[in-house]
Design an enzyme around this catalytic site. Structure first.
Site: not given
Lengths: 237, 237
Positions: B109, B173, B202
């Site tokens: 991430d 994300k 996400k």
């Protein structure tokens, strides 16, 4: 290249300074937000020269640009390392410091491994700091260790300061400015008590006025990290 | 070693899922605070197994420990990169991903270079993401690009999503959870509109209830980042 150290030339500044008239020399002029832009970095550098701040304190992506802007000045480039969570592995912190050094930084504001301290893994904390101080010492730079005091008990703060000192750091620093609290007079005084007169202390996080800055210095700080440096110095004149 | 990918096995989950009864498979069970301790990581891993979460999402210092705890399970290890400011140089982000991969992570991430996006330096943003996707692709892992939507205009969010897609990322994300705002339905829908049906999204930051999680999924999210995963799943049962 920036000069090899930005310790204030008056050595007494590292002990307990009396004359705090020229606050600018204490200030790391700081811009660490994720959305900081090149224009803001240029302005930060211009202000650093104009007011005579000790350093500019920046994220790694801005070091090269600031080094270009501050060439042939005595303003140091301070780069953050493992910032602001400190939860990066030591090898990556060391590489980040090395890269920043190559890019023109000479001061390194690293965040210690807070979780390891909380768990009592003191060797891990010390070795993590030493991974960076090895690089900064060899280069004649300064390593400031951010303990993120607001996350720690007083006893943990004391341990953190001792570990930073053992690992050869030049400064301990109160806060990242991204944690649950900033610099307090209580913490600065506690840190000074632990590290003795010869280590630097940087108070950072929430310092916005000349009065606050003076109080931090009276409590034992030898450097002030602030994004409000211009306001602080303007007020104090 | 963790499995090579943690994409949910039902491929439709990447498009617009209808069945959201088993919320656990959407959840990255998350612990990213600076003062997270080993005990908390162990608990996180145990809960991930117990509830069947998609992944645990951790800071780099915890990857190796989590990989030990989750050996022979199908829970993926997701490690943050350049977190949470994204203002690290690409070379350091790449090394951080490489190190995390060696330590046992398979999902990454990463925070994009927000300042470069703000300044319109799209090549810098794309290349920075590509420095990480090159590593994750080769390893069969997933790269999720955190755009920190709360710092961006809608137009900047669109550009960020397109750049992440061009750079070969697997997910976009919404948020780090450390910025000025978390996931919103508006942002998730906007991101889904830009990236089309085949890219993961996400939603992370401030999601604490099953109802919120379901709404995010209905808006287009295929993964939910939350520290409240246990509460979310328990509520939904």
């Amino acid at each position: 290249m920036p000069r090899c150290t930005s310790r204030p030339t008056d050595e007494s500044i590292h002990i307990m300074p009396i004359a705090t008239q020229n606050l600018a020399k204490y200030i790391d002029h700081t811009a660490l937000k994720a959305d900081t832009t090149a224009d803001q970095i240029d302005k930060l550098c211009e202000e650093a020269v104009q007011f005579g701040f000790a350093a500019v304190c920046l994220n790694p992506v801005w070091v090269r640009r600031a080094a270009d802007r501050l060439r042939d000045t005595d303003i140091a480039i301070a780069c953050v390392v493992g910032f602001p969570l400190g939860a990066n592995v030591s090898r990556v912190k060391a590489l980040e410091a090395e890269q920043a050094l190559q890019d023109g930084a000479i001061e390194f504001d690293m965040v210690m491994n807070v979780g390891a301290l909380k768990a009592g893994n003191h060797d891990v904390v010390r070795d993590d700091i030493a991974a960076v101080t090895e690089i900064t010492r060899e280069a004649g730079g300064l390593c400031k260790v951010i303990i993120e005091a607001a996350l720690l008990t007083d006893e943990e703060k004391r341990i953190a300061c001792r570990l930073a000192q053992e690992a050869g750091a030049d400064f301990v620093k109160t806060s990242t400015g991204f944690g649950p609290g900033g610099a307090t007079l209580h913490d600065v005084a506690l840190m000074r008590e632990v590290v003795g007169p010869d280590m630097g202390i940087k108070a950072a996080g929430g310092i916005k006025t000349a009065e606050q800055a003076r109080q931090m210095i009276e409590a034992g700080a030898t450097r002030i990290g602030a994004s409000a440096g211009v306001q602080i110095v303007t007020e104090s004149q």
